[in-house]
Design a protein around this motif. Structure first.
Motif, mmCIF file in Angstrom:
data_model
loop_
_atom_site.group_PDB
_atom_site.id
_atom_site.type_symbol
_atom_site.label_atom_id
_atom_site.label_comp_id
_atom_site.label_asym_id
_atom_site.label_seq_id
_atom_site.Cartn_x
_atom_site.Cartn_y
_atom_site.Cartn_z
ATOM 1 N N PHE A 83 0.815 -1.216 0.000
ATOM 2 C CA PHE A 83 0.000 0.000 0.000
ATOM 3 C C PHE A 83 0.856 1.277 0.000
ATOM 4 O O PHE A 83 0.438 2.324 0.485
ATOM 5 C CB PHE A 83 -0.954 0.021 1.199
ATOM 6 C CG PHE A 83 -1.926 -1.129 1.211
ATOM 7 C CD1 PHE A 83 -3.175 -1.011 0.622
ATOM 8 C CD2 PHE A 83 -1.583 -2.342 1.789
ATOM 9 C CE1 PHE A 83 -4.083 -2.069 0.610
ATOM 10 C CE2 PHE A 83 -2.473 -3.415 1.788
ATOM 11 C CZ PHE A 83 -3.732 -3.270 1.191
ATOM 12 N N GLY A 84 2.070 1.171 -0.537
ATOM 13 C CA GLY A 84 2.950 2.337 -0.599
ATOM 14 C C GLY A 84 3.639 2.659 0.707
ATOM 15 O O GLY A 84 4.245 3.729 0.847
ATOM 16 N N MET A 85 3.592 1.741 1.672
ATOM 17 C CA MET A 85 4.225 1.966 2.975
ATOM 18 C C MET A 85 5.554 1.211 3.023
ATOM 19 O O MET A 85 5.580 -0.021 3.127
ATOM 20 C CB MET A 85 3.303 1.507 4.106
ATOM 21 C CG MET A 85 2.012 2.278 4.195
ATOM 22 S SD MET A 85 0.992 1.833 5.631
ATOM 23 C CE MET A 85 0.508 0.155 5.191
ATOM 24 N N ALA A 86 6.643 1.949 2.960
ATOM 25 C CA ALA A 86 7.966 1.325 2.872
ATOM 26 C C ALA A 86 8.462 0.821 4.223
ATOM 27 O O ALA A 86 8.163 1.386 5.273
ATOM 28 C CB ALA A 86 8.971 2.322 2.299
ATOM 29 N N ASN A 87 9.229 -0.243 4.179
ATOM 30 C CA ASN A 87 9.953 -0.775 5.322
ATOM 31 C C ASN A 87 11.325 -0.106 5.393
ATOM 32 O O ASN A 87 11.697 0.653 4.485
ATOM 33 C CB ASN A 87 10.101 -2.296 5.172
ATOM 34 C CG ASN A 87 8.857 -3.048 5.605
ATOM 35 O OD1 ASN A 87 8.666 -3.329 6.780
ATOM 36 N ND2 ASN A 87 7.993 -3.381 4.636
ATOM 37 N N ILE A 89 5.682 -4.388 13.558
ATOM 38 C CA ILE A 89 6.722 -4.720 14.541
ATOM 39 C C ILE A 89 8.040 -5.066 13.852
ATOM 40 O O ILE A 89 9.114 -4.634 14.275
ATOM 41 C CB ILE A 89 6.262 -5.902 15.424
ATOM 42 C CG1 ILE A 89 5.071 -5.469 16.294
ATOM 43 C CG2 ILE A 89 7.402 -6.398 16.308
ATOM 44 C CD1 ILE A 89 4.462 -6.593 17.112
ATOM 45 N N GLU A 90 7.941 -5.851 12.741
ATOM 46 C CA GLU A 90 9.163 -6.254 12.057
ATOM 47 C C GLU A 90 9.917 -5.062 11.484
ATOM 48 O O GLU A 90 11.145 -5.064 11.414
ATOM 49 C CB GLU A 90 8.850 -7.271 10.953
ATOM 50 C CG GLU A 90 7.921 -6.772 9.843
ATOM 51 C CD GLU A 90 6.451 -6.968 10.136
ATOM 52 O OE1 GLU A 90 5.673 -7.118 9.162
ATOM 53 O OE2 GLU A 90 6.057 -6.974 11.317
ATOM 54 N N ALA A 91 9.178 -4.018 11.060
ATOM 55 C CA ALA A 91 9.832 -2.812 10.548
ATOM 56 C C ALA A 91 10.587 -2.099 11.661
ATOM 57 O O ALA A 91 11.723 -1.623 11.468
ATOM 58 C CB ALA A 91 8.798 -1.874 9.927
ATOM 59 N N GLU A 92 9.979 -2.036 12.827
ATOM 60 C CA GLU A 92 10.644 -1.400 13.965
ATOM 61 C C GLU A 92 11.857 -2.218 14.407
ATOM 62 O O GLU A 92 12.895 -1.667 14.796
ATOM 63 C CB GLU A 92 9.661 -1.252 15.133
ATOM 64 C CG GLU A 92 8.447 -0.380 14.830
ATOM 65 C CD GLU A 92 8.800 1.059 14.494
ATOM 66 O OE1 GLU A 92 9.913 1.513 14.856
ATOM 67 O OE2 GLU A 92 7.971 1.745 13.863
ATOM 68 N N GLU A 93 11.743 -3.539 14.333
ATOM 69 C CA GLU A 93 12.873 -4.405 14.709
ATOM 70 C C GLU A 93 14.069 -4.198 13.781
ATOM 71 O O GLU A 93 15.225 -4.318 14.199
ATOM 72 C CB GLU A 93 12.431 -5.868 14.670
ATOM 73 C CG GLU A 93 11.490 -6.265 15.806
ATOM 74 C CD GLU A 93 10.982 -7.686 15.663
ATOM 75 O OE1 GLU A 93 10.495 -8.241 16.664
ATOM 76 O OE2 GLU A 93 11.060 -8.252 14.546
ATOM 77 N N ARG A 94 13.792 -3.892 12.514
ATOM 78 C CA ARG A 94 14.880 -3.686 11.549
ATOM 79 C C ARG A 94 15.334 -2.228 11.492
ATOM 80 O O ARG A 94 16.152 -1.881 10.644
ATOM 81 C CB ARG A 94 14.443 -4.175 10.163
ATOM 82 C CG ARG A 94 14.256 -5.679 10.074
ATOM 83 C CD ARG A 94 14.248 -6.158 8.630
ATOM 84 N NE ARG A 94 13.153 -5.586 7.858
ATOM 85 C CZ ARG A 94 11.917 -6.081 7.806
ATOM 86 N NH1 ARG A 94 11.619 -7.172 8.497
ATOM 87 N NH2 ARG A 94 10.991 -5.513 7.065
ATOM 88 N N GLY A 95 14.794 -1.378 12.369
ATOM 89 C CA GLY A 95 15.298 -0.003 12.474
ATOM 90 C C GLY A 95 14.620 1.006 11.588
ATOM 91 O O GLY A 95 15.295 1.777 10.896
ATOM 92 N N GLN A 96 13.295 1.037 11.612
ATOM 93 C CA GLN A 96 12.554 1.979 10.777
ATOM 94 C C GLN A 96 12.932 3.435 11.080
ATOM 95 O O GLN A 96 13.230 4.212 10.178
ATOM 96 C CB GLN A 96 11.037 1.792 11.000
ATOM 97 C CG GLN A 96 10.140 2.638 10.113
ATOM 98 C CD GLN A 96 10.093 2.170 8.687
ATOM 99 O OE1 GLN A 96 11.052 2.339 7.933
ATOM 100 N NE2 GLN A 96 8.983 1.557 8.297
ATOM 101 N N GLY A 97 12.921 3.785 12.365
ATOM 102 C CA GLY A 97 13.240 5.158 12.754
ATOM 103 C C GLY A 97 14.655 5.558 12.372
ATOM 104 O O GLY A 97 14.896 6.666 11.874
#
Length: 315
Positions: free
Chosen positions: A126-130, A164-172
């Motif tokens: 949906f256009g939301m990048a990891n 959660i997986e995006a945050e685990e891989r360092g989204q911020g």
């Protein structure tokens, strides 16, 4: 797809189509009536689209027929070569990028891509990048800098992927690193919001010498629905939230948060994609000519100064 406020226009277009078909089928001269109806339709379109509310512009930015990044890229250049992968995790389909030619000049395109149908939307998330999407974007930016190619970003996202997986891989961290590195790029950077521009998901590829918005787009730290759910515990107040957020192009321009607005064809970009692509292309060419006259050092200093002055209040 017809939005609620577009229904009177759609009804009139249907009547016009029926009248034209009747005139052809019955061989009747209805030219005067057809012309009158066409004039009435044009007047209704102008009145409707010149007086859109902020929420209605949000709706237009999400229109199912609205062009996406790849639509514009393929229309503006005949030799686009898409590049893949962040060289760490995988290729994020929500973030696209590659090299293409504009007016005889090679540029690096980067943008978010949504999908047209259910399968494509799932593939594009949906256009939301990891995080790997933002790392891919940065890899391509660094490649463009290495070979002295301008960067064009096309922004259209409801936000970075919040899983959660995006945050685990360092989204911020991935988005923050993009912000830092984009300030220091020595090549011209032009950022164009072509649809939705939500939160850090948009900002992660939106630090540029020129930040522009199409007429019927929005740019904000939060969507009207999310803002409504936080303030009123319900999505029912999204229209009030849109008004309060002041998220349209004119709002952003008045507050000095963007550099310009690209006018859309009457009725929205989806009404005439070829015309819209031509307008974007001409704006890119014009902006690059202006930026080419400025040294990399001055561009970087101006870029930093522009963003650092945002939100500063003197009492």
């Amino acid at each position: 797809m017809v939005l609620e406020f577009e229904k009177p226009i759609a009804d009139l277009e249907h009547k016009l189509h029926e009248m034209i078909q009747l005139a052809k089928g019955k061989n009747i001269d209805l030219s005067a009536d057809i012309q009158s109806l066409e004039e009435k339709l044009q007047t209704l379109k102008k009145e409707t689209f010149q007086n859109l509310t902020r929420w209605q512009r949000v709706q237009l930015s999400r229109h199912g027929d609205r062009p996406y990044a790849l639509d514009y890229i393929y229309e503006m250049t005949n030799d686009f070569i898409e590049l893949h992968g962040d060289r760490t995790v995988k290729d994020d389909k929500a973030m696209i990028g590659g090299l293409g030619d504009i007016d005889g000049r090679t540029v690096m395109f980067i943008g978010q891509q949504k999908g047209r149908n259910t399968k494509q939307r799932q593939e594009r998330n949906f256009g939301m990048a990891n995080p790997e999407g933002y790392r891919k974007a940065l890899r391509l930016m660094k490649m463009a800098e290495k070979f002295n190619k301008p960067i064009i970003t096309l922004i259209d996202t409801p936000g970075a992927f919040p899983g959660i997986e995006a945050e685990e891989r360092g989204q911020g961290e991935a988005i923050a690193k993009n912000l830092r590195e984009m300030f220091k790029l020595r090549v011209p950077v032009i950022c164009i919001i072509i649809g939705e521009g939500a939160s850090g998901g948009a900002l992660g590829i939106a630090i540029g010498d020129r930040v522009l918005m199409l007429e019927n787009t929005w740019y904000s730290v939060i969507s009207p629905e999310s803002c409504s759910s936080i303030l009123w515990r319900s999505w029912d107040y999204k229209e009030q939230a849109a008004e309060a957020l002041k998220l349209t192009g004119p709002d952003m321009k008045n507050h000095g948060l963007i550099d310009g607005i690209i006018e859309e064809p009457l009725g929205g970009a989806h009404r005439n994609m070829l015309d819209m692509a031509a307008r974007i292309k001409q704006t890119i060419i014009k902006s690059l000519k202006e930026l080419d006259k400025i040294s990399p050092e001055k561009r970087i200093a101006s870029r930093i100064e522009k963003f650092c002055s945002m939100g500063v209040v003197n009492e």
